[in-house]
Design an enzyme around this catalytic site. Structure first.
Site, PDB file in Angstrom:
ATOM      1  N   HIS A 138       0.835  -1.211   0.000  1.00 50.27           N
ATOM      2  CA  HIS A 138       0.000   0.000   0.000  1.00 50.27           C
ATOM      3  C   HIS A 138       0.869   1.261   0.000  1.00 50.27           C
ATOM      4  O   HIS A 138       0.636   2.189  -0.784  1.00 50.27           O
ATOM      5  CB  HIS A 138      -0.910   0.000   1.234  1.00 50.27           C
ATOM      6  CG  HIS A 138      -1.663   1.276   1.430  1.00 50.27           C
ATOM      7  ND1 HIS A 138      -2.897   1.520   0.866  1.00 50.27           N
ATOM      8  CD2 HIS A 138      -1.342   2.400   2.137  1.00 50.27           C
ATOM      9  CE1 HIS A 138      -3.304   2.727   1.201  1.00 50.27           C
ATOM     10  NE2 HIS A 138      -2.384   3.283   1.975  1.00 50.27           N
ATOM     11  N   GLU A 139       1.880   1.291   0.860  1.00 47.74           N
ATOM     12  CA  GLU A 139       2.745   2.472   0.933  1.00 47.74           C
ATOM     13  C   GLU A 139       3.558   2.638  -0.351  1.00 47.74           C
ATOM     14  O   GLU A 139       3.792   3.773  -0.795  1.00 47.74           O
ATOM     15  CB  GLU A 139       3.684   2.367   2.143  1.00 47.74           C
ATOM     16  CG  GLU A 139       2.967   2.340   3.491  1.00 47.74           C
ATOM     17  CD  GLU A 139       1.991   3.496   3.683  1.00 47.74           C
ATOM     18  OE1 GLU A 139       2.222   4.575   3.090  1.00 47.74           O
ATOM     19  OE2 GLU A 139       1.003   3.325   4.412  1.00 47.74           O
ATOM     20  N   HIS A 146       3.073   9.155  -6.683  1.00 46.65           N
ATOM     21  CA  HIS A 146       3.915  10.354  -6.724  1.00 46.65           C
ATOM     22  C   HIS A 146       4.746  10.387  -8.007  1.00 46.65           C
ATOM     23  O   HIS A 146       4.855  11.441  -8.663  1.00 46.65           O
ATOM     24  CB  HIS A 146       4.824  10.382  -5.496  1.00 46.65           C
ATOM     25  CG  HIS A 146       5.556  11.670  -5.328  1.00 46.65           C
ATOM     26  ND1 HIS A 146       6.697  11.782  -4.553  1.00 46.65           N
ATOM     27  CD2 HIS A 146       5.329  12.911  -5.826  1.00 46.65           C
ATOM     28  CE1 HIS A 146       7.122  13.031  -4.590  1.00 46.65           C
ATOM     29  NE2 HIS A 146       6.311  13.736  -5.342  1.00 46.65           N
TER      30      HIS A 146
END
Length: 268
Positions: A138-139, A146
């Site tokens: 997820h991270e 980004h």
């Protein structure tokens, strides 16, 4: 006769004055009763608001902790830690320059777009369980967002300074506005709080999309490195869904609070 007429006139004026005085007293009492009723209704509604927000907040926090704890005990059928899986996901997406750091705390995992670092809690960084897998992917999903210029993330990043300032400052304006009956301050406070609410709303697609990217990587077997079991897939979905619910609850709480304060301002 003139005296008698004068007496009748004065008596009439006195009766008229008494009637007007009584009507004023009744009007004032009515306003006081309406004001008291409004205060009572407002107090009751505020208590309901507190109960609802506490239930949403504690309920979702309890659920994510329950899911995280449950699936942190389920090991994945792959000899790799959360940090190693995160490294592969980043490398496979051309993000070898993004670092992975180990940080203290529980569920303190996050991606920092300023330093381009994926921060994983120690349990996730070193873990080889379903929860560690889901959280790490997820991270990394945020890091990919980004790198690809995902619009909601860019918007959220841009309004972070305003949202942080507004979150710390709006309550001071609101209290002063109500205390000194300065509606300009009240509406300024609500405008500031509106930025905090906007931040919560914009966060939703960011978190959902990061989970979607992470889950897709898991379902692919980390780009065909392994075949995840049904339990791993199901557990990953539950952990990520539980995490998403915390953001939904936070947004709902913020919206309810904003509507409540707007109602209070309109009734002033």
């Amino acid at each position: 006769m003139f005296f008698a007429q004068e007496v009748r006139v004065r008596a009439g004026e006195m009766v008229e004055w008494c009637v007007k005085k009584r009507m004023c007293e009744m009007h004032a009492r009515k306003h006081m009763e309406e004001g008291w009723t409004m205060v009572m209704d407002s107090s009751i509604f505020y208590l309901v608001l507190i109960v609802v927000t506490l239930a949403l907040g504690l309920g979702t926090q309890g659920y994510i902790q329950s899911m995280y704890s449950k699936y942190s005990k389920v090991r994945i059928n792959l000899q790799a830690t959360g940090a190693q899986i995160a490294r592969k996901m980043l490398n496979d997406n051309g993000l070898a320059n993004v670092e992975i750091h180990c940080v203290d705390g529980t569920l303190s995992d996050h991606y920092d777009p300023r330093s381009r670092v994926v921060n994983l809690s120690r349990a996730v960084y070193t873990g080889s369980d379903v929860s560690s897998l889901a959280v790490a992917c997820h991270e990394c999903g945020h890091a990919i967002q980004h790198a690809t210029g995902y619009s909601p993330l860019m918007i959220r990043t841009a309004i972070v300074p305003i949202a942080n300032f507004s979150s710390n400052f709006w309550i001071i304006l609101l209290v002063c506005g109500f205390m000194f009956d300065m509606m300009g301050l009240v509406y300024a406070a609500l405008a500031c709080f509106g930025f905090a609410v906007l931040f919560q709303i914009v966060t939703l697609p960011v978190e959902f999309n990061a989970s979607k990217r992470g889950l897709a990587f898991i379902e692919s077997g980390c780009n065909s490195s392994w075949i995840p079991s049904a339990e791993v897939l199901q557990g990953s979905k539950k952990v990520l869904t539980a995490a998403a619910l915390t953001y939904v609850a936070a947004a709902l709480i913020s919206i309810i609070q904003l509507l409540y304060y707007l109602g209070m301002a309109r009734n002033r």
